[in-house]
Scaffold this motif. Structure first.
Motif, mmCIF file in Angstrom:
data_model
loop_
_atom_site.group_PDB
_atom_site.id
_atom_site.type_symbol
_atom_site.label_atom_id
_atom_site.label_comp_id
_atom_site.label_asym_id
_atom_site.label_seq_id
_atom_site.Cartn_x
_atom_site.Cartn_y
_atom_site.Cartn_z
ATOM 1 N N GLU A 91 70.454 52.847 62.265
ATOM 2 C CA GLU A 91 69.697 53.950 62.857
ATOM 3 C C GLU A 91 69.439 53.938 64.173
ATOM 4 O OE1 GLU A 91 69.249 56.505 60.640
ATOM 5 O OE2 GLU A 91 68.561 57.829 62.242
ATOM 6 N N GLN A 92 69.007 52.739 64.626
ATOM 7 C CA GLN A 92 68.581 52.639 66.289
ATOM 8 C C GLN A 92 70.090 52.822 66.910
ATOM 9 O OE1 GLN A 92 66.590 49.012 65.985
ATOM 10 N NE2 GLN A 92 65.620 49.596 67.783
ATOM 11 N N LEU A 97 62.551 54.964 57.643
ATOM 12 C CA LEU A 97 62.986 55.908 58.913
ATOM 13 C C LEU A 97 62.033 56.805 59.340
ATOM 14 C CD1 LEU A 97 66.641 55.697 58.034
ATOM 15 C CD2 LEU A 97 65.475 54.430 59.583
ATOM 16 N N THR A 145 58.878 44.964 51.068
ATOM 17 C CA THR A 145 60.627 45.081 50.763
ATOM 18 C C THR A 145 60.967 46.112 49.804
ATOM 19 O OG1 THR A 145 60.565 43.287 49.098
ATOM 20 C CG2 THR A 145 61.126 42.809 51.392
ATOM 21 N N PHE A 198 61.097 41.219 60.903
ATOM 22 C CA PHE A 198 60.806 42.179 59.734
ATOM 23 C C PHE A 198 59.170 42.468 59.677
ATOM 24 C CE2 PHE A 198 61.522 44.554 56.204
ATOM 25 C CZ PHE A 198 60.815 44.188 55.002
ATOM 26 N N ASP A 226 67.719 50.500 72.555
ATOM 27 C CA ASP A 226 68.474 50.067 71.555
ATOM 28 C C ASP A 226 68.741 48.813 71.122
ATOM 29 O OD1 ASP A 226 71.436 49.999 74.012
ATOM 30 O OD2 ASP A 226 69.256 49.336 74.156
ATOM 31 N N PRO A 282 59.275 32.349 49.478
ATOM 32 C CA PRO A 282 60.063 33.599 49.555
ATOM 33 C C PRO A 282 60.950 33.678 48.329
ATOM 34 C CG PRO A 282 60.838 32.202 51.182
ATOM 35 C CD PRO A 282 59.638 31.600 50.828
ATOM 36 N N ILE A 294 66.910 46.745 54.743
ATOM 37 C CA ILE A 294 66.040 47.256 55.541
ATOM 38 C C ILE A 294 66.277 47.346 56.604
ATOM 39 C CG2 ILE A 294 63.949 47.704 55.949
ATOM 40 C CD1 ILE A 294 62.902 47.381 53.207
ATOM 41 N N ILE A 295 66.388 46.049 57.310
ATOM 42 C CA ILE A 295 66.608 45.817 58.608
ATOM 43 C C ILE A 295 67.954 46.409 59.019
ATOM 44 C CG2 ILE A 295 66.914 43.795 60.375
ATOM 45 C CD1 ILE A 295 64.919 42.299 58.872
ATOM 46 N N ARG A 324 66.586 42.501 50.119
ATOM 47 C CA ARG A 324 66.125 43.593 50.426
ATOM 48 C C ARG A 324 65.891 43.995 51.982
ATOM 49 N NH1 ARG A 324 62.278 45.236 46.039
ATOM 50 N NH2 ARG A 324 63.040 43.676 44.777
ATOM 51 N N ALA A 325 65.019 42.864 52.278
ATOM 52 C CA ALA A 325 64.513 43.090 53.732
ATOM 53 C C ALA A 325 65.600 43.163 54.578
ATOM 54 C CB ALA A 325 63.706 41.838 54.024
ATOM 55 N N HIS A 326 66.569 42.371 54.226
ATOM 56 C CA HIS A 326 67.740 42.484 55.386
ATOM 57 C C HIS A 326 68.485 43.638 55.272
ATOM 58 C CE1 HIS A 326 67.765 38.162 57.181
ATOM 59 N NE2 HIS A 326 67.285 37.948 55.918
ATOM 60 N N LEU A 386 60.802 35.919 56.412
ATOM 61 C CA LEU A 386 60.870 37.267 57.112
ATOM 62 C C LEU A 386 59.495 37.436 57.976
ATOM 63 C CD1 LEU A 386 61.506 38.771 53.523
ATOM 64 C CD2 LEU A 386 63.099 38.835 55.558
ATOM 65 N N HIS A 418 65.153 62.521 66.450
ATOM 66 C CA HIS A 418 64.562 61.340 66.498
ATOM 67 C C HIS A 418 63.085 61.378 66.197
ATOM 68 C CE1 HIS A 418 67.510 60.384 69.902
ATOM 69 N NE2 HIS A 418 68.073 61.152 68.909
ATOM 70 N N GLU A 431 64.026 39.693 47.124
ATOM 71 C CA GLU A 431 63.275 40.406 48.325
ATOM 72 C C GLU A 431 63.895 40.101 49.670
ATOM 73 O OE1 GLU A 431 59.310 39.042 47.672
ATOM 74 O OE2 GLU A 431 59.236 40.113 45.757
ATOM 75 N N VAL A 432 64.144 38.959 50.086
ATOM 76 C CA VAL A 432 64.758 38.699 51.342
ATOM 77 C C VAL A 432 65.975 39.345 51.517
ATOM 78 C CG1 VAL A 432 65.669 36.618 52.693
ATOM 79 C CG2 VAL A 432 63.641 36.282 51.384
ATOM 80 N N GLN A 445 71.057 56.569 67.191
ATOM 81 C CA GLN A 445 70.125 57.101 68.103
ATOM 82 C C GLN A 445 70.268 56.647 69.620
ATOM 83 O OE1 GLN A 445 66.321 57.365 66.707
ATOM 84 N NE2 GLN A 445 66.786 58.288 64.797
ATOM 85 N N PHE A 446 70.237 55.416 69.694
ATOM 86 C CA PHE A 446 69.831 55.136 71.217
ATOM 87 C C PHE A 446 70.950 54.480 71.959
ATOM 88 C CE2 PHE A 446 65.544 56.315 70.599
ATOM 89 C CZ PHE A 446 65.154 55.806 69.505
ATOM 90 N N ARG A 492 69.553 48.622 57.853
ATOM 91 C CA ARG A 492 69.720 50.341 57.988
ATOM 92 C C ARG A 492 68.894 50.585 59.123
ATOM 93 N NH1 ARG A 492 70.394 54.242 58.361
ATOM 94 N NH2 ARG A 492 69.888 56.360 57.416
ATOM 95 N N VAL A 493 67.674 50.004 59.394
ATOM 96 C CA VAL A 493 67.176 50.376 60.621
ATOM 97 C C VAL A 493 67.939 50.286 62.133
ATOM 98 C CG1 VAL A 493 64.952 49.577 62.381
ATOM 99 C CG2 VAL A 493 64.584 49.982 59.800
ATOM 100 N N GLN A 494 68.700 49.063 62.046
ATOM 101 C CA GLN A 494 69.390 48.992 63.281
ATOM 102 C C GLN A 494 70.752 50.000 63.325
ATOM 103 O OE1 GLN A 494 70.632 44.720 63.217
ATOM 104 N NE2 GLN A 494 68.448 44.179 63.781
ATOM 105 N N ASN A 537 57.516 31.946 55.007
ATOM 106 C CA ASN A 537 58.588 33.011 54.640
ATOM 107 C C ASN A 537 59.266 33.289 55.810
ATOM 108 O OD1 ASN A 537 59.673 35.314 53.812
ATOM 109 N ND2 ASN A 537 58.161 35.469 52.271
#
Lengths: 413, 490
Positions: free
Chosen positions: B132-133, A347, A339, A222, A216, B114, B125-126, B121-123, A258, A27, B118-119, B136-137, B128-130, A256
């Protein structure tokens, strides 16, 4: 032949054990800055600090007059004093001390709304230095080169909140040789001396711990920011405040989806930061802000929009790997920049932020814990030891100009 | 106030450029000073008269450096960033400055909106982060079992709405899903076309009986359909966690994580939302509603302090509220205090013909008489004490039970097209939509008869339905305009 097989077996076992150890910490990642792996160093035994006994008009009386000094973002100077009084690095014998600390609270002169006024601070500092130079021989021995002062104000020892005036004044001439522990840090700036230690602003640790949410909870915002974009009272048109950077953020990204940015003061501010991937930390009137501390504690990647800023403990913490630096002129392309960062990098940054030693290093907890900001300051001081020969002056040699600076500073306090 | 701000700002702008030459300690009035003061006063008056920063404009035109003009001339592709306020950065500090003090421009790009790529791609990323969360958790079962979801359904007006909602919920479940859809009156193409959009592994079977209109018989038929599905699980030896998702129920995503923990048979709490069909003008009903602290009834297991299952909790009060009418969607008493299937979760191995480690307290499904009304999965058990309460001993409500249907005999157009338009309309007396949906277009058929009206009411209805649920404690009798058409002048 047998010895080779033993060596081989030993290497195998070692590799196995190492891989096991590496797997157990998925982690977080280890933090090592340009000074090395120093966040977990223990300063006890590596330096000795002598704390001058100043009359209480320099410290305790100010606090009694206004107890709000303990809660604002400049409270580090008060807590540093309390920490040093009971710390193991404190020595009662000034002869064996490496560093000398002057407990003076220069930012404890608050307006009714709670903002510190720096107008009396130069006189206060001057009077304190006159006191210690006349009562103890250690100041004159080095003209302050082995003394350190905590000056957490907007522009450090320039003692003004307006940048132009602060630059005009420059660092107090009496502090020219001393080490300054300050929150302000900007490269090529008059108010950042060579060899200063940059510290994070004070943010109340208990308050932040009280607002932690389960890990969690998915991060669904964003970019997050709450604060002013235009300082309507002092700079209604924009352009001066934050060098126009905050206003640019607003004008470019207000619609925006985001970007969750507004001037609200929500009660769920800390909880929202824990639900965000990026937290903007743009400059304000000064380049530093407590948002950096909050972002680190809550695991939100700080997006630092302040040209040439020097972040806290910059030699111990590799900020480029942890946060995202965006130049002020690139603010209109902030969405493209953020982005286009690859998810692996994001990560990794989150893993670095999750490292508990990183979070500890940004906080000033009461009572002090190992690895916290107090210890990082002492580590920084310890790394400057041993003092160079030039620190010690020949007897009778005078370097400082005691009458330099504006006329108003020379009045006694 | 604005004028004052203007003048203050004007003074700032002026002082930083035009009056640079003046030293602040100059006390004697040299002619230059007087001249500049006069200019200053003139500009002040001019601004007062004209109502804008006249001096700023002047300074801008006379003193600003060329980049500003270059930016204005160049095309957007060359220099996409233009500056909002007039920059006049002055360098005051002596050392080589990289950052200048003073007024800076506010950079705004020409199209500050916007960019959809890009929006996206941001989603990503989000997401992927979630992920991972979660990895892990969340205290997740490292070895998740697949879910077997049993849904009885039948073709009716609101089937598309309910089934789509359930389908999307199941599509979001992060585990393997086997969806067994049992349909009354046999397999129909409407249902099949709805289901095949899901991309899930589905088993679509028909049950050769028509869904009756009365609630009580409906319940028993649904139970028979579910048992039929359990028979399929048994025949195919499907492995996983069996849950009963009725198509009109509302499921929380945490439910699917929670039921992974079941060993043999578990129970979750259901929140019952019956009030959509309650007539609150009835005095007795409103009396009960005023007395009750909450408008939600909960049906689920109850534990003692050692987290052991000790009994059930159902609310018989709800049966008092519903009186009369056994027809669907009338003020129907469709709650009888019986336990709902949706609150039970089974391990599919309980149903197999021969599972090695099946405990003795499970009755073999093959030994049960199929025709007897299997009221609830509890009939599979000899001993009720083995029931596992899930979801913090059912403190958490993760499933909401709701029955919302259109009046019997409601026509729904095929593909939501009415062709030809209806000649006579009858406004429906009571439907769960308490407020007329403002966004539904009312169709004016003044000119042509053959106009095809494409309504897409699914979204509106979904919005309306949730709208209705949130507001159902403040019901008003409003004539709903859902299927109203203007009478066509022929």
């Amino acid at each position: 032949m047998r010895s080779w097989s033993w060596v081989f077996a030993f290497a195998l076992v070692h590799a196995f054990a190492w891989s096991l150890g590496a797997e157990q910490r998925p982690h977080t990642e280890r933090i090592s800055g340009s000074a090395g792996d120093v966040l977990e160093d223990n300063p006890v035994g590596r330096l000795k600090v002598y704390v001058y006994e100043l009359p209480s008009k320099y410290n305790k009386k100010l606090l009694q007059k206004d107890a709000r000094c303990l809660n604002h973002m400049f409270a580090a100077e008060i807590f540093m004093h309390r920490f040093l009084l009971s710390s193991a690095v404190r020595t009662p014998n000034p002869e064996e001390a490496d560093w000398f600390y002057t407990p003076i609270y220069t930012t404890c002169d608050l307006t009714p709304t709670g903002l510190p006024l720096p107008f009396k601070s130069p006189r206060m500092m001057r009077s304190a230095i006159q006191l210690i130079s006349s009562n103890w021989p250690y100041w004159n021995r080095t003209e302050g080169a082995d003394h350190f002062f905590v000056v957490p104000h907007d522009f450090g020892a320039c003692f003004h909140y307006q940048e132009e005036k602060a630059i005009e004044r420059g660092i107090l001439s009496l502090l020219r040789r001393a080490t300054l522990v300050q929150t302000f840090g900007q490269r090529n700036h008059v108010c950042l001396k060579e060899g200063s230690i940059t510290i994070p602003p004070y943010a109340p640790p208990q308050k932040m711990q009280a607002h932690l949410i389960p890990q969690d909870t998915p991060r669904s915002i964003f970019v997050y920011f709450r604060g002013l974009f235009y300082d309507v009272n002092n700079d209604p048109e924009g352009g001066y405040y934050a060098r126009g950077a905050r206003a640019a953020v607003w004008e470019n990204f207000k619609d925006n989806p985001l970007f969750d940015i507004s001037t609200d003061h929500p009660t769920t501010y800390y909880e929202d930061m824990q639900r965000a991937v990026f937290c903007l930390c743009p400059l304000g009137w000064a380049p530093w802000s407590p948002r950096l501390v909050e972002a680190v504690v809550f695991g939100c990647i700080p997006v630092i929009i302040a040209d040439d800023i020097v972040l806290p403990f910059a030699d111990a913490i590799p900020w480029e790997e942890i946060g995202v630096y965006v130049a002020e002129e690139d603010v209109p392309n902030l969405d493209t920049i953020l982005t286009s960062i690859s998810p692996d990098v994001i990560l990794r940054k989150q893993r670095l932020l999750a490292n508990p030693s990183m979070k500890r290093a940004m906080l000033f907890p009461q009572p002090a814990q190992s690895g916290d900001a107090f210890h990082q300051i002492l580590n920084g001081l310890a790394r400057k030891l041993p003092h160079h020969r030039s620190v010690y002056l020949k007897p009778g040699e005078k370097v400082l100009n005691w009458t330099a600076g504006p006329v108003g500073d020379l009045k006694p306090w | 106030m604005k004028l004052l701000a203007m003048q203050l700002g004007h003074a700032d702008g002026q002082s930083s450029t035009a009056l640079r030459g003046l030293s602040p300690f100059d006390s004697s009035k040299s002619p230059a000073t007087v001249f500049w003061l006069a200019v200053h006063a003139l500009c002040c008056l001019g601004s007062l008269v004209l109502g804008f920063r006249f001096s700023q404009l002047l300074v801008f035109l006379l003193f600003s450096t060329s980049p500003i003009f270059r930016a204005a001339d160049q095309t957007a592709s060359d220099n996409p960033i233009f500056l909002l306020s007039n920059p006049s950065s002055t360098t005051v500090n002596q050392s080589t400055p990289h950052v200048a003090v003073g007024r800076h421009g506010i950079r705004v790009r020409p199209w500050p909106h916007p960019d959809p790529i890009e929006v996206m791609r941001a989603h990503q990323i989000i997401e992927r982060v979630q992920r991972e969360q979660r990895a892990q958790f969340s205290a997740r079962n490292p070895d998740p079992r697949s879910l077997i979801v049993i849904t009885p359904t039948y073709v009716r007006a609101f089937q598309a709405m309910h089934l789509t909602a359930l389908m999307h919920t199941l599509m979001l479940v992060p585990y393997e899903v086997v969806w067994i859809v049992v349909e009354a009156s046999g397999v129909s193409s409407e249902t099949a076309s709805l289901i095949e959009r899901s991309g899930l592994q589905t088993v679509h079977v028909g049950f050769e009986q028509e869904m009756p209109a009365a609630w009580e018989e409906r319940r028993s038929l649904e139970a028979k359909m579910r048992v039929h599905a359990l028979r399929i699980v048994r025949e195919k030896n499907l492995d996983g966690v069996v849950m009963f998702a009725d198509d009109s129920n509302i499921h929380s995503m945490e439910l699917f994580d929670e039921i992974q923990a079941v060993k043999w048979i578990g129970a979750v709490s259901l929140g019952i939302l019956p009030h959509s069909t309650v007539d609150e003008s009835d005095q007795a009903v409103s009396k009960i509603m005023n007395e009750s602290k909450s408008l939600i009834t909960v049906q689920g297991p109850v534990c003692n302090s050692a987290n052991q299952f000790i009994g059930w909790r159902t609310d018989n009060r709800s049966t008092d509220m519903h009186r009369g009418g056994t027809q669907v969607d009338d003020q129907g008493s469709h709650l009888t205090g019986k336990l709902e299937w949706a609150g039970f979760v089974l391990n599919s191995r309980m149903l197999w013909k021969d599972a090695e480690d099946r405990p003795e307290w499970v009755k073999d499904l093959g030994s049960l008489n199929w025709d007897i009304d299997v009221d609830s999965p509890l009939s599979l058990l000899e001993d009720l004490s083995v029931l596992e309460p899930l979801g913090n001993c059912s403190c958490r409500l993760m499933v909401w039970w709701l029955r919302v249907e259109a009046r019997p005999g409601s026509q729904f157009p095929k593909g939501w097209l009415i062709n030809p338009p209806l000649g006579i309309t009858v406004p429906s007396k009571r439907t769960p939509w308490h407020n007329a949906p403002p966004e539904l277009p009312s169709i004016e058929n003044a000119s042509s008869d053959e106009e095809e009206i494409d309504q897409h009411p699914t979204e509106n209805q979904r919005h309306e339905r949730s709208f209705g649920i949130k507001r159902w404690h403040k019901t008003e009798t409003v004539e709903p305009q859902l299927l109203r058409r203007e009478p066509v002048e022929n």
